[in-house]
Each structure stands twice: as structure tokens, then as C-alpha cells.
Write an enzyme that holds these catalytic residues in place. Structure first.
Site, PDB file in Angstrom:
ATOM      1  N   LEU A 337     -38.108 -80.679 -58.694  1.00 34.16           N
ATOM      2  CA  LEU A 337     -38.912 -79.546 -58.255  1.00 34.16           C
ATOM      3  C   LEU A 337     -39.388 -79.783 -56.832  1.00 34.16           C
ATOM      4  O   LEU A 337     -39.338 -78.918 -55.983  1.00 34.16           O
ATOM      5  CB  LEU A 337     -40.109 -79.395 -59.195  1.00 34.16           C
ATOM      6  CG  LEU A 337     -40.981 -78.171 -58.947  1.00 34.16           C
ATOM      7  CD1 LEU A 337     -40.168 -76.913 -59.127  1.00 34.16           C
ATOM      8  CD2 LEU A 337     -42.154 -78.167 -59.899  1.00 34.16           C
ATOM      9  N   VAL A 341     -38.925 -77.404 -53.889  1.00 30.88           N
ATOM     10  CA  VAL A 341     -40.126 -76.717 -53.446  1.00 30.88           C
ATOM     11  C   VAL A 341     -40.501 -77.125 -52.028  1.00 30.88           C
ATOM     12  O   VAL A 341     -40.938 -76.317 -51.241  1.00 30.88           O
ATOM     13  CB  VAL A 341     -41.277 -76.983 -54.431  1.00 30.88           C
ATOM     14  CG1 VAL A 341     -42.582 -76.511 -53.862  1.00 30.88           C
ATOM     15  CG2 VAL A 341     -40.989 -76.271 -55.728  1.00 30.88           C
ATOM     16  N   LYS A 386     -46.060 -65.302 -62.866  1.00 31.28           N
ATOM     17  CA  LYS A 386     -45.295 -65.789 -64.010  1.00 31.28           C
ATOM     18  C   LYS A 386     -45.644 -67.251 -64.263  1.00 31.28           C
ATOM     19  O   LYS A 386     -45.531 -68.090 -63.377  1.00 31.28           O
ATOM     20  CB  LYS A 386     -43.809 -65.659 -63.705  1.00 31.28           C
ATOM     21  CG  LYS A 386     -42.894 -66.000 -64.846  1.00 31.28           C
ATOM     22  CD  LYS A 386     -41.496 -65.646 -64.401  1.00 31.28           C
ATOM     23  CE  LYS A 386     -40.416 -66.092 -65.341  1.00 31.28           C
ATOM     24  NZ  LYS A 386     -39.102 -65.789 -64.743  1.00 31.28           N
ATOM     25  N   ASP A 477     -28.810 -62.374 -66.958  1.00 34.07           N
ATOM     26  CA  ASP A 477     -29.677 -61.682 -67.905  1.00 34.07           C
ATOM     27  C   ASP A 477     -30.020 -60.277 -67.412  1.00 34.07           C
ATOM     28  O   ASP A 477     -31.180 -59.863 -67.419  1.00 34.07           O
ATOM     29  CB  ASP A 477     -30.953 -62.511 -68.142  1.00 34.07           C
ATOM     30  CG  ASP A 477     -31.633 -62.144 -69.458  1.00 34.07           C
ATOM     31  OD1 ASP A 477     -30.984 -61.489 -70.301  1.00 34.07           O
ATOM     32  OD2 ASP A 477     -32.807 -62.492 -69.637  1.00 34.07           O
TER      33      ASP A 477
END
Ligand SMILES: *[C@@H]1O[C@H](CO)[C@@H](O)[C@H](O)[C@H]1NC(C)=O
Ligand SMILES: *[C@@H]1O[C@H](CO)[C@@H](O)[C@H](O)[C@H]1NC(C)=O
Ligand SMILES: *[C@@H]1O[C@H](CO)[C@@H](O)[C@H](O)[C@H]1NC(C)=O
Ligand SMILES: *[C@@H]1O[C@H](CO)[C@@H](O)[C@H](O)[C@H]1NC(C)=O
Ligand SMILES: *[C@@H]1O[C@H](CO)[C@@H](O)[C@H](O)[C@H]1NC(C)=O
Ligand SMILES: *[C@@H]1O[C@H](CO)[C@@H](O)[C@H](O)[C@H]1NC(C)=O
Ligand SMILES: *[C@@H]1O[C@H](CO)[C@@H](O)[C@H](O)[C@H]1NC(C)=O
Ligand SMILES: *[C@@H]1O[C@H](CO)[C@@H](O)[C@H](O)[C@H]1NC(C)=O
Ligand SMILES: *[C@@H]1O[C@H](CO)[C@@H](O)[C@H](O)[C@H]1NC(C)=O
Length: 646
Positions: A337, A341, A386, A477
Site C-alpha cells: 500500500l 500510496v 468508502k 464489475d
């Protein structure tokens, strides 16, 4: 030329043979004078853009090409902001511009190649088509079409052309926050040019110091080929097209350890700049080391006092974030991450967890939008927040590379080390999901025009991730609940939580949503862009029929549609469509051709053989055609349905 005129003046009395010579000369002169405007006209020095002919054969109509752009202070001295302007990722610019580190700052006038997707766009039947890459741009305070075209886009477009492609916007009354299309001029090579190995026509704006030969040497091409395409005397600040076989490698001012700047291309990298940059980097490295040392020290302090950080400046948040990954013992996830990030720190806003808690009343259920997404207001601005675990890095990695008006924009993120949560903060899209508009009862129904517009928006978003990201991104998706509608009912694709970059991978772990998953993915787990095309086909069926992708009894919409329409001729299909269609569409004026072409498109997308499904490029093209077909002639005000195909 003046010399020849003088010669003519001086020789008024001549022998007949000499006279012949002179008349020949005159003829030549005449031809030359006639040819001059001709060669000029060939270039179409038209302030509204470069005309193109839209042929039925789409292949020559659109292409991937590049613009030559110069980094300029104050706003465009880093790849992130230039990437935002052109809706491309920093990596796509750095990769083509011989820059090794996408996050390094740029210097004034540093040369860059920015990839764009060029196409021939119809304005209207009388005006014809012009060739451009339409870039979405959100109007900011003090923007005018002229200022944005000449400063930000550096004359790669003109305000006249911007007015032309934004017929609904009033140039003198631009509202801040509205979305305008800026048509960056470009051209795609025609078949002759391709045969001559002129594979790209790079858009280049003529600078005060340029002449044709200097431009040619910059690009490693010959002056004549530039003249052939652009005419003899391109004017200052005109966009011209430089034909090249392959993108030349730019020589960049030295940034990395090697302090010797090379000069082979247009760069003006003198030694002094190099030294200054070298110095800056040196200082930067020292600074980083210092921060690291301080970081470790503070980390120890915190560990002993076990004190919660009060969110302050960005630097502190960064430090906190780095420590957090260590503290929780999630080294591997954390490192991944962190790697991703840390690349985003300069591009995104880092939010504090307290800020988010306050915005959502401590993540209270009443702020829940859907799933783990909350609505929150921070400093008067509304966001969608989120909540995720450390698995956010996949989505961050992908979102960092994409930037397009039809994709929900990531605004920032937050790392909560205490509870080991990561939050992604997106723009808030006002009108909710397409799913709720189609399937949950609302007083207001979507008309066909809006539905078609939504389909085109989604297709554009998908085309962008499929064609303009390297490596390609597959959303995996696509479904009506992941398509959000903004205040103007324009669609944006959301939720890249399952997205994959890199193609033709095989997954063992099947993810996705029942009703939208293509059969080949269930069978062998092959991930390709054709997977999104299939799901998009299901969304088209939902738009036409307002039926759910999977009903209460578990029947699949795509399976029933292929059953109903398979093997019928067009007339029979049209008859069946009348029975199948959403009753709400039947009440309005829209053309049968438009409906039929969308149905056929949907059926094409649902083809069992992935290789037979159209690409999103073709889909965008066909849908735009049916939009034109459906509404150009329907403004007759009669309001009578043309749907009389019985
Ligand atoms: C630009 O194109 C328009 C439409 O084709 C034409 O009316 C106009 O005269 C052109 N302008 C120039 C300068 O060629
Ligand atoms: C489109 O153009 C390409 C190359 O010019 C050609 O090979 C192909 O046959 C054309 N397709 C159609 C449908 O005309
Ligand atoms: C086509 O576009 C041009 C330029 O915007 C405009 O002047 C002209 O009226 C339009 N014609 C039609 C038929 O809409
Ligand atoms: C816009 O222009 C006004 C006056 O020219 C100036 O005061 C203001 O700072 C400008 N705003 C921005 C955001 O540049
Ligand atoms: C764009 O053109 C205008 C004149 O048409 C000029 O004043 C301006 O400096 C140019 N912009 C750039 C970035 O070269
Ligand atoms: C391609 O473009 C060049 C330069 O504009 C022109 O000379 C040539 O005729 C064009 N070829 C075709 C097939 O249109
Ligand atoms: C073009 O510009 C270069 C320098 O920029 C100069 O050396 C050269 O003589 C110029 N050529 C012409 C034809 O003006
Ligand atoms: C491209 O960049 C590399 C490393 O910065 C440099 O060595 C090379 O000379 C550059 N290429 C050109 C054509 O300048
Ligand atoms: C950049 O180019 C290298 C090779 O030139 C390639 O491996 C890499 O995938 C490219 N990255 C992007 C983001 O295009």
C-alpha cells in the site's frame, strides 16, 4: 522573388528568344503565386479546426497520437497536473517522454509527449467533421475559452473550435464547475501516409524561434514531409502536424544521478539548470533522510505514550501513515500500500480520520449510501467515503492511473492506523445509481434520449480504461448499480474495487456479480476487456427493458434476451422488441432505428465467443450514430411515437 522582378524591369527591350524566357519565367511566377495559396489551403488554416471526412470504414478515423507539450509554470510543472489536463496518467506521459521518474518535478519548457486519442467528429451535416481529441475540462474561476486554449492547452486548440464543439455553453457566461470539451487538434494518418511509414502525425504548436527546418530536425524528420502536410508557411502559434515513423526519444534535462544533460531534441537544457536540479535532488534526498530519522524518533515516542495523533498538516499524516503500517505488523500489505500510496501523496488530498468521523457522524448508518460507502460533508463539500481494509491498494493503484469525465473521481484517501482501515474519498455523484432509476420506483422515469446518453457515457468510460491505460484496465464489475448519474444525468462508472490491470490474466478466484458475468469467465476465469463488453451488453438490455439482470427466480436477463431475439430477421426482431421493451419508452418519440441499433449492439456484446464481441471503440461509434439517428429528425414537435412497427 524581388530579384526576378527587377530583372524583368531592367529588360524591357529584348530579343524574341529572351522574351520567351521571360514569359516562361512569368508563367513560372504565376504558377508559384497560384500554388502558394493552394498549398496553404491544403492545410486548411481554419481557426475552428481541421476538417476530416468520416468514412464508413472506422479504422482510419481514430488513432492514438501525441501532442508536443511544454511544461510551464505556475500550474504545469509536474506530470500530475499535465496528466489531469489531458486525462492521462503520469506514467503514460513519462513513458513516452524519456522521463524515468513520473513524480519528479519538471522545469520550465521541458518537452513532453502526451498521448491523446484522436478521432473525426461530426459537428453537423452542413459544417462537416473536424478531427480532434475531445478533452473534458471543468471550468474554474476566471476561465474563458480563450485563456484556457492559449495558456493551459498552449494553442493546441482555439476558442473558436471550443465554441463549436460546446454549442450548449455560452462563452460569455461560463458557470464554474461545468464540464466543457476542449478539442485538442490532431490528425490521423491516411492510407498514403501509412504506406510512407508516417505512422504518427504529432500535433505541434509553432513557436517564435521555429522554422520548418528546425522543427524537422527536432523530430528527426525531413522538412519536405512537414510542408506536404502543413503547407509552406505555417503561422506562429498554429498547430501543425509532424509526420514521424515512431515517436522520437526526447532528451531530458538530467534529473537522476547522471548529471550530463544531452541535447539532441528540442530541449534547452543548459548546464546551469542541470546543476540546479542536481542540487535540488541532493537537498531533497538529505531532506528525506532527515524526515525518516525524525519519523523513527517520533514513532518511538508514540509507541511509548500510545497517544492518538491529532490530525494536522499533511506531513504529519504521511509520517503517521508510514508508522501505522509498521505498527500493526501488517508489513507486507502495508508495504504494498505504501509503495502505491506514496506515489499518490502529491496527487491526492490526505484526509484525517477525525475529519471523516465528523463528516459522517462517526460513520452512522444514516449516512450510509450503499455497501460501505458513506456520504460526508467536509468544509461544505460533499464526498462519498468508502471504508476499506488494507486491500485498498489495488483500487488506488488503478484509480491513480485513470482520469476521465465518465469515471468517478478519487479526491483523496485516509489511513486510520488505530483500526487498520483505509478510506477512499470520491466525488459525490448526486443522482445515485442507474439501478435505482431503472428498477426502484421513482416518480421520474428516464426517457430514451437520456438512456442512450448514459449508454454512450459508460461506453466512453470503458473505452478509456480499455484503450488508454497501460497496461489496460478491466473493470470486472460493470453493472447498473456501479453506474452513477450526476446532476445533469451524465453517467460515471464507479467502484474499481475488483478492477484488474493487465490483460488475459487467469483468475482462480471468481468475482463479479451474477447476471453480468460472461460465460467464459465462469468457465475458465479468463479476464479480458471483452468481459466488460459483455457486462455492458447486459446494462444495455436493462436500459431497453428496465428488467433486472437477474430476476427473483434467478433467470438471467442476457440468457432470456438471446433466446427471444436469436435467429430472427430484423422485422421479427422489431416485433418482439415491441413486446419486450420498457413501457415507459414506448410512450415517447424516438426512432425505431435507434432502438433496434442499440438492441443489436447489446446482442453483439453478449456474443458467446468473446472475440466476436465488439470493442468499446466500435461500441462508442455505433451508439453515437444511433444517437444522431434517433434525435436529429425527431424534433418535429409532433410528439407522436414513431414506434409503429407492428
Ligand atoms: C473555416 O471553415 C469554415 C467552414 O468550413 C469556412 O466557412 C471558413 O471560411 C473557413 N475559414 C478559413 C479561414 O478558411
Ligand atoms: C477498412 O480499411 C482497411 C484498410 O484500409 C481495409 O483493409 C478494410 O477492408 C476496410 N474495411 C471495410 C469494411 O471497408
Ligand atoms: C452547423 O454548425 C455551424 C457552426 O456551429 C452553424 O453555424 C450552423 O448553423 C449549423 N447548421 C445546422 C444545420 O445546424
Ligand atoms: C480572478 O480575477 C480576479 C480579478 O481579476 C482576481 O482578484 C482573482 O484572484 C482571480 N481568481 C483566481 C482564482 O484567479
Ligand atoms: C498562444 O497564442 C497567443 C497568440 O495567439 C500567444 O499570445 C500565446 O503566448 C500563445 N501561448 C503559448 C503558450 O504559446
Ligand atoms: C493523404 O494526405 C496527404 C497529405 O495531406 C495527401 O497528399 C494524400 O493525397 C492523402 N491520401 C489519401 C489517400 O487521401
Ligand atoms: C532555422 O532556424 C535555425 C536556428 O533556429 C537557423 O540556424 C536556420 O538558419 C533557420 N533556417 C531558415 C531556413 O531560416
Ligand atoms: C533518454 O534518457 C536517458 C536517461 O535519462 C538518456 O541517457 C538518453 O540520452 C535520453 N535519450 C535522448 C535521445 O536524449
Ligand atoms: C513504460 O515502458 C516500459 C518499457 O518501455 C514498459 O515495460 C512499461 O509497462 C511502460 N509503462 C507504462 C505505464 O506504460
Amino acid at each position: 522573388m524581388s530579384k526576378t522582378r527587377e530583372e524583368q524591369k531592367g529588360n524591357t527591350k529584348m530579343t524574341s528568344s529572351k522574351q520567351q524566357h521571360v514569359s516562361l519565367l512569368l508563367l513560372f511566377l504565376l504558377c508559384f503565386l497560384l500554388l502558394l495559396p493552394l498549398s496553404h489551403a491544403q492545410r486548411e488554416p481554419n481557426s475552428t479546426g481541421y476538417q476530416c471526412t468520416e468514412n464508413q470504414n472506422q479504422t482510419g478515423n481514430s488513432c492514438q497520437t501525441y501532442v508536443f507539450y511544454r511544461a510551464k509554470s505556475p500550474d504545469f510543472l509536474d506530470l500530475a497536473s499535465i496528466g489531469d489536463l489531458f486525462s492521462v496518467s503520469r506514467l503514460m506521459i513519462s513513458n513516452h517522454s524519456n522521463i524515468s521518474s513520473p513524480s519528479a518535478p519538471l522545469i520550465q519548457d521541458q518537452p513532453l509527449f502526451v498521448p491523446i486519442s484522436c478521432s473525426c467528429n461530426n459537428i453537423n451535416s452542413t459544417f462537416g467533421s473536424i478531427s480532434y481529441a475531445g478533452l473534458s475540462y471543468i471550468i474554474k474561476p476566471n476561465d474563458t475559452f480563450y485563456l484556457v486554449s492559449t495558456n493551459k492547452f498552449q494553442n493546441l486548440t482555439t476558442y473558436e473550435s471550443v465554441e463549436l464543439v460546446n454549442p450548449t455553453l455560452v462563452a460569455t457566461d461560463l458557470q464554474i464547475g461545468t464540464n466543457a470539451i476542449f478539442p485538442v487538434f490532431c490528425k490521423c494518418p491516411n492510407s498514403t501516409q501509412l504506406q510512407n511509414r508516417q505512422n504518427y502525425l504529432i500535433s505541434y504548436v509553432v513557436q517564435p524561434s521555429d522554422n520548418v527546418s528546425s522543427i524537422a530536425s527536432t523530430f528527426g524528420t525531413d522538412p519536405q514531409s512537414i510542408i506536404d502536410i502543413n503547407g509552406n508557411n505555417p503561422e506562429l502559434f498554429d498547430t501543425i502536424f509532424v509526420p514521424v515513423t515512431q515517436l522520437p526519444e526526447l532528451s531530458q534535462p538530467a534529473t537522476a544521478p547522471s548529471p550530463s544533460p544531452t541535447v539532441s531534441a528540442p530541449a534547452e537544457s543548459d548546464d546551469r539548470k542541470g546543476t540546479v536540479i542536481g542540487l535540488a535532488i541532493g537537498l531533497g534526498i538529505i531532506g528525506l533522510l532527515l524526515i525518516l530519522v525524525i519519523g523513527v524518533w517520533i514513532y518511538r515516542e508514540v509507541l511509548f505514550k500510545d497517544k492518538l495523533w491529532v490530525m494536522g498538516d499533511e506531513e504529519r499524516q504521511r509520517r503517521q501513515f508510514y508508522e501505522g503500517t509498521e505498527k500493526k505488523g501488517m508489513k507486507e500489505e502495508g508495504m504494498k500500500l505504501m509503495a502505491n500510496v506514496s506515489d499518490c501523496l502529491d496527487k491526492y488530498r490526505v484526509f484525517g480520520i477525525e475529519e471523516l468521523r465528523e463528516a459522517t457522524n462517526g460513520f452512522h448508518d444514516s449516512f450510509l449510501i450503499q455497501g460501505s460507502v458513506y456520504k460526508g460533508t467536509i468544509a461544505g463539500e460533499v464526498f462519498a467515503i468508502k471504508k476499506m481494509k488494507w486491500n485498498a491498494y489495488e483500487e488506488l493503484k488503478i484509480l491513480q492511473k485513470v482520469n476521465h469525465g465518465n469515471l468517478v473521481k478519487l479526491e483523496g484517501f485516509c489511513i486510520d492506523t488505530e483500526e487498520a482501515n483505509c478510506y477512499l474519498i470520491y466525488e459525490y455523484v448526486e443522482n445515485g445509481s442507474l439501478y435505482s432509476w431503472l428498477h426502484e420506483h421513482k416518480d421520474e422515469k428516464l426517457n430514451w434520449k437520456t438512456r442512450l446518453r448514459i449508454a454512450i457515457d459508460v461506453a466512453n468510460g470503458l473505452q478509456y480504461i480499455h484503450e488508454h491505460t497501460r497496461p489496460r484496465v478491466v473493470h470486472k464489475d460493470i453493472k447498473s448499480s456501479n453506474i452513477l448519474l450526476d446532476s445533469n444525468m451524465r453517467a460515471k462508472i464507479a467502484n474499481f474495487g475488483l478492477a484488474k490491470s493487465g490483460c488475459n490474466a487467469i483468475t482462480m478466484h471468481i468475482v463479479g456479480t451474477q447476471g453480468y458475468i460472461p460465460p467464459e469467465y465462469l468457465a475458465d476465469g479468463v479476464v479480458s476487456t471483452k468481459m466488460d463488453v459483455f457486462s455492458f451488453g447486459v446494462v444495455l438490455l436493462e436500459l431497453i427493458s428496465a428488467r433486472e439482470a437477474i430476476d427473483e427466480d434467478g433467470n438471467l436477463l442476457w440468457a432470456s434476451a438471446t433466446r427471444v431475439f436469436e435467429g430472427n430477421d430484423e422485422k421479427e426482431k422489431a416485433r418482439k422488441l415491441m413486446e419486450w421493451i420498457d413501457r415507459d419508452i414506448l410512450r415517447e418519440t424516438c426512432s425505431m432505428e435507434s432502438l433496434m441499433s442499440v438492441l443489436n449492439m447489446a446482442l453483439g456484446c453478449l456474443h458467446r465467443d468473446p472475440s466476436k464481441r465488439p470493442s468499446m471503440v466500435e461500441t462508442v461509434y455505433t451508439l453515437s450514430k444511433s444517437e444522431e439517428a434517433g434525435f436529429e429528425s425527431s424534433d418535429d414537435g409532433l410528439g407522436t411515437p414513431k414506434l409503429t412497427a407492428r
